[in-house]
Each structure stands twice: as structure tokens, then as C-alpha cells.
Design an enzyme around this catalytic site. Structure first.
Site, PDB file in Angstrom:
ATOM      1  CE  LYS A 128      -8.247  -9.315   8.089  1.00 26.75           C
ATOM      2  NZ  LYS A 128      -8.804  -8.735   6.780  1.00 26.75           N
ATOM      3  CE  LYS A 174      -3.639  -1.264  10.400  1.00 24.53           C
ATOM      4  NZ  LYS A 174      -2.671  -0.170   9.968  1.00 24.53           N
ATOM      5  CB  ILE A 196      -1.229   0.096   1.093  1.00 25.68           C
ATOM      6  CG1 ILE A 196      -1.827  -1.155   1.085  1.00 25.68           C
ATOM      7  CG2 ILE A 196      -1.793   1.570   1.337  1.00 25.68           C
ATOM      8  CD1 ILE A 196      -2.944  -1.193  -0.183  1.00 25.68           C
ATOM      9  CB  VAL A 254      -5.423  -4.533  -0.589  1.00 25.72           C
ATOM     10  CG1 VAL A 254      -4.652  -3.900  -1.803  1.00 25.72           C
ATOM     11  CG2 VAL A 254      -5.761  -3.517   0.310  1.00 25.72           C
TER      12      VAL A 254
END
Length: 605
Positions: free
Chosen positions: A408, A420, A291, A446
Site C-alpha cells: 500500500k 508506510k 507478523i 497477509v
């Protein structure tokens, strides 16, 4: 033939045609006066000859590749001939006070016929004689799906290219007006629904999907039909890639799993993004990751003044640095920082040194099973690392801080998701107390990123299978790496502070269907490779969510982009966990993380 020789030949040929046209016209009108040619006609022929060469040069009749001639070239012939006739008529009027109207009219017709015929004869020879004499016996009979502009262009190139391994046999097209027609002698024999019958009837060994304007759902539907034939299927590039100039319509490629998502990519506000990035200093953490590196590529298109590539892995940072330097070395200042976001002092040094305008924070541990076994490392990187970078950004007055999050983080059942969510809470707290705009961006899985299911499936297929899927009913949201990266960048332009940006990711995809598609795309049957169900792993959910009930905000603030309501946790609870972290066991870390991340009591709307 060299260009000078070719030019000389065309000038000689045209001169002969011009003079022939003039005197044939005179002979048609005055068949008995050939021995008494008036001086005006001689002057007219010289004028016509000179003016023809002038207008032929203006309309580039001597520099066209006539073996590829089309209507455009015919228009140029018409213009060059017509203007040269007009000039000649004017000269006749000046010299003779009269115009040989009938002679000029016949000359004009002969001129166009002979000039056009001389040019198009090579095109006809190439398209008919050479095509017929090409040995098609050893070529692969090919079905073209789509008889539009792209399909026609593909057929034309395949017929003209003697080295091509494919030979177009038939078209199929859903446009009824095209069915039963022939294009370059290739018949349109049915619609896409007839692909299986057509493949069998015409002994097709290759299929080309030649409709670049198809959306992904339509590609998926056609590909499913093609899959039933067991015939290799390729596709022309997508329309946006052709329009961007990245590829030509003739550059066939294999169908990829990204083509089958059934959801169109989000179109973002390039002008707004450019205003935020152009001429600014941009810092990307985790710049060597899948990313992070794509964020760097996307950012560079907007020509920042400087980009800082920060990452812990020297090899990955070196790779993206070399890639960007090769393309932008004279346009953007590119610098690197080998650093760990867990190193608080280093993060402050980096921010002080570069004073970035925008920070894209993509550095994180994201492997769910690994983080279940190593929760302390997930906390150090995803929570403390985020806190370090965010507080450094606040201290040195960064304008916008964009954190890459995950679906998530919604009602997390695993350590990775919980860390996260914890990091999101830190960002939301910073947004409340800082002048810097702090935001987080959530998206689903992704395709092709490190740790995603696609590389794993590919390795398993290469080894002959089986492909392992945890559960037949497991579903996930998917997007491509460029889409995810563009969303992160777009979030920076929309940020006011404290938002959770979420992409409308369309319909979720069954993992088992993804596995089946990948097996088929790799040229195998599902029976050959096999699919094995292994059961849910610790911390895994059957499905992922993008927003929980308290966060849902129905309106889109940008096409296909939602913003969740700000759900704040009492910062003292977060701080207490970080204070106690050093004395906690792995199991204690996991329990406290999930408790905090899923807390629904201390909420401020």
C-alpha cells in the site's frame, strides 16, 4: 500380550520350526532312516537352533510388530535364516569334513517358509478377516484422490483402524498405469476429472486429497472439482510439513484457504540466515502482532543468543513470550520490553540496554479505514515511531535494521499507505547517512493477520452471512504469515543498505473468489451465506502494486525476491512535515502525506 510373554512365545515357536525343518529335510532325503539319526544331524540341529536365535535377535525378529509386516521384515527373515544355515554348514564341515548340502538346502527353504509364514499369518488375518468383520455399514464411504504412496498409506490406516469413521471405497489417479488396478482391494476407477461421476456412482460422502507433493495451483484445481460434488473434502499435509517432521501423512485436515493461493512458498537461504542470527541478540518491535510474533518464531529456529520482544500490548507480548519459553527456555535467552515506539527516550534506553545485532521493526498501525479517520495516530506510530527506533539503532551501532512495509506504500491513496511510504523514505535516508544497514521489505496482504479480510469473512460466515466484499473486481496479492516473516528475515541477510525488498507474489487473487472459497471451506454453499458488495471505502484501490515505475528493477537478487531501485526524497521535505505536524488539521495531515508520498519530482536514482 506383554512383551516377555510375546518373546517367550516367539522363541518357542521358532525353536519348534527350526527342529521341524531340520528333521523334515532329513526325512525327505532319507525316508527310511528316521530311526537311525546320525549324531552329526543332532549337532547340526542344535547349532542351527542356537544360530537362528542369535541372528533373529540381531535382525530384531522378536521385536517386530508383525501385524504391520512388509518387504523389509521379509528381508530380515531371509538374512537371519541364511546366516544361520551358513553357520550350521561350517560346523558340519569342521566336525564331519562334509556338508549335508541337500538337507541344508531343503532346511533353508522350509525354514524361510515356516518362519515367514508364521509371521505373516497375523498380518493376513488382520488385513482380511478383521477388515471383513469390521462393521463398515456405519462408516462414511470415502474417495481417495491419489493412488501413490500417501494415498496407499491412508487407505491402509483406514482399513486397519477399527475406530476410523471413514471407509475407503475407491481411488482416482491421473496416472494411467494405476487405473483399473486394485490397492488393498480398493479399485482405481478413474482420474481426477472423473471425481463428480465417481462420487455419484459410488455414493461417496467424503473425499481425501492424498497427494502431498501437489503445488497450490494443483490443489486449487482439484478442490474446485471436489467443491462441485458438495461432499466434505480433506487433505493430507503438504510435503514440506511431512519432511520437516511437523506432521504425519495420516494426519488429515480440512482444506484451508492458504492451500488455494495457487502460488508456492518461497524457499529461503537457511544457511545464510543462520550465519546472521545464530548467537546474536535480536530485537523485534511489534512482537505481539501477527507478523512480529511469527518473525520471533522463525528467528528462534536459528538459535540467537537473546531475543528481545518489544511491544505496547502487554497481553500479546505475554502470549508470545510464554509460547517461546515453552519451547526454547533452555536454548535462547528471552526478554520482554513493554514499550511504545512513539516514546523516543524509551527506544534509546532499550537499544543501549540490549545492543541488538539485528532489529526487525514490525510495530505499526495498519488498518486502512481506521487510519483514514485517525491520520494523526498513523503519523505518530508509523512515521515518528519508525524514526525513533531507526535513530536509536543508528546511535547504538545496530548491524542491520529491517522495516516491515506494505504494498500500500506504492502510489498510496490512503493514510496508512502514505505513512508506510514516508517511513520507507526515512529508512532510505538513514541508510545513506548511517553505518547500520537499513532496509525495508514490501509484501501484499497477509492471510490470517489481524485486520486482514480472512478473519472478517469467517466471522460473517459464522453469523450466517452475508460476506461483504467492496467490489466484484477488486484484486489483491496474498501470502501467508510464515512466508511474510521469512521474507523479512531473509532481507536482513541480503541487506547492503537502502534497498526495498519485494517478493514476487505471483498472480493476484480476486477478493470475491477468496470469499467464495472460504464459504465453501466452511461447509456452506454460496447461496446459503450470500455475498454483498458494499463499494470501495475511502482510500481503497481496486488493485495494489508492489513497485512503481521508478522503482522497478527487473532482476531477482534471490529466487522470487526483487530489490527496488533506491528512490530518495529530499530529507528537508520530510523534516518540514514532521516539524509542522503538531499544527496541522486531520485533513491537512492527509493532504500533505499523500502529496509527499506520491511526489515524483525530487527523485535521485
Amino acid at each position: 500380550m506383554s512383551y516377555p510373554k510375546r518373546l517367550s512365545l516367539l522363541i518357542f515357536l521358532d525353536s519348534f520350526i527350526v527342529l521341524t525343518a531340520v528333521y523334515l529335510s532329513y526325512w525327505f532325503i532319507h525316508p527310511n532312516a528316521l530311526n537311525d539319526v546320525p549324531i552329526t544331524l543332532i549337532i547340526s540341529s542344535i547349532t542351527l537352533l542356537c544360530s537362528h536365535h542369535v541372528f533373529a535377535s540381531i535382525y530384531k525378529l522378536y521385536s517386530k510388530a508383525w501385524e504391520y509386516a512388509s518387504i523389509g521384515e521379509l528381508k530380515n527373515i531371509f538374512k537371519a535364516v541364511t546366516f544361520s544355515i551358513i553357520v550350521t554348514a561350517v560346523v558340519q564341515e569342521i566336525i564331519n569334513q562334509d556338508i549335508y548340502v541337500r538337507i541344508m538346502a531343503i532346511t533353508w527353504m522350509l525354514h524361510i517358509l515356516l518362519i515367514g509364514g508364521s509371521r505373516f499369518v497375523w498380518r493376513m488375518f488382520r488385513d482380511t478377516y478383521m477388515a471383513k468383520n469390521t462393521n463398515n455399514i456405519n462408516k462414511t464411504p470415502t474417495l481417495i484422490v491419489g493412488a501413490g504412496a500417501a494415498g496407499t498409506m491412508v487407505v491402509r490406516q483406514l482399513l486397519q483402524n477399527k475406530e476410523a469413521d471413514l471407509y475407503p471405497v475407491v481411488f482416482v489417479d491421473d496416472d494411467r498405469n494405476k487405473q483399473r488396478l486394485e490397492i488393498y482391494n480398493v479399485p482405481v476407477v478413474g482420474s481426477t476429472k472423473n471425481i463428480e461421476r465417481v462420487v455419484e456412482q459410488y455414493e461417496i460422502e467424503h473425499i481425501i486429497i492424498a497427494i502431498p507433493s501437489l503445488n497450490r495451483k494443483q490443489v486449487n484445481e482439484i478442490f474446485e472439482i471436489c467443491t462441485k460434488t458438495k461432499v466434505k473434502t480433506q487433505i493430507v499435509p503438504m510435503l514440506e510439513d511431512i519432511l520437516d517432521g511437523k506432521v504425519s501423512v495420516n494426519e488429515l485436515r480440512d482444506v484451508q484457504v492458504e492451500d488455494l493461493l495457487g502460488r508456492e512458498p518461497v524457499q529461503l537461504d537457511d544457511a545464510g540466515i543462520g550465519e546472521k542470527i545464530t548467537g546474536k541478540t535480536i530485537l523485534v518491535t511489534g512482537a505481539g502482532g501477527s507478523i512480529g510474533s511469527e518473525i520471533c518464531r522463525q528467528v528462534m529456529k536459528y538459535k540467537p543468543e537473546k531475543i528481545v520482544l518489544l511491544g505496547h500490548g502487554e497481553n500479546s507480548i505475554y502470549t508470545i513470550e510464554m509460547e517461546l519459553r515453552a519451547q526454547y527456555k533452555d536454548v535462547v535467552e528471552i526478554t520482554t520490553e513493554i514499550a511504545d515506539v512513539q516514546d523516543r527516550n524509551k527506544m534509546f534506553e532499550v537499544m543501549k540496554k540490549h545492543k541488538p545485532y539485528i532489529v526487525y521493526h514490525a510495530a505499526a498501525h495498519k488498518h486502512v479505514p481506521l487510519m483514514e479517520r485517525n491520520p494523526e495516530e498513523a503519523v505518530k506510530n508509523n512515521i515518528f515511531g519508525t524514526k525513533n527506533v531507526a535513530e536509536a539503532a543508528d546511535t547504538f551501532k545496530v548491524n542491520t535494521f529491517v522495516m516491515v512495509s506494505s504494498d500500500k506504500a506504492v502510489n498510496p491513496t490512503n493514510v496508512m499507505g502514505a505513512t508506510k511510504r514516508f517511513a520507507e523514505m526515512i529508512i532510505q535516508h538513514m541508510a545513506a547517512v548511517s553505518s547500520t544497514r537499513f532496509v525495508a521489505v514490501r509484501f501484499g496482504n497477509v492471510l490470517g493477520s489481524r485486520g486482514s479480510v480472512i478473519p472478517l469473512f469467517k466471522k460473517q460466515i459464522q453469523k450466517g452471512g452475508p460476506v461483504t466484499v467492496t467490489h466484484p473486481d477488486m484484486i489483491r496479492y496474498f501470502m501467508t504469515i510464515p512466508e511474510a516473516s521469512r521474507l523479512v528475515i531473509q532481507a536482513g541477510t541480503l541487506a547492503k543498505g537502502g534497498e526495498l525488498f519485494v517478493l514476487d507474489m505471483g498472480e493476484p487473487v480476486k477478493i470475491v473468489d477468496l470469499a467464495k472459497n472460504l464459504i465453501t471451506l466452511s461447509g456452506y454453499s454460496i447461496e446459503e451465506i450470500g455475498i454483498e458488495f458494499t463499494g470501495l471505502r475511502p482510500g481503497e484501490k481496486m488493485y495494489e502494486e508492489l513497485l512503481n515505475e521508478e522503482e522497478i528493477h527487473p532482476e531477482q537478487i534471490f529466487p522470487k525476491i526483487h530489490v527496488g531501485k533506491a528512490v530518495l526524497m529530499d530529507h528537508d521535505i520530510l523534516q518540514q512535515f514532521m516539524n509542522d505536524f503538531g499544527q496541522m488539521s486531520k485533513e491537512g495531515i492527509r493532504e500533505r502525506l499523500l502529496e509527499i508520498a506520491n511526489n515524483k519530482v525530487l527523485i535521485k536514482n
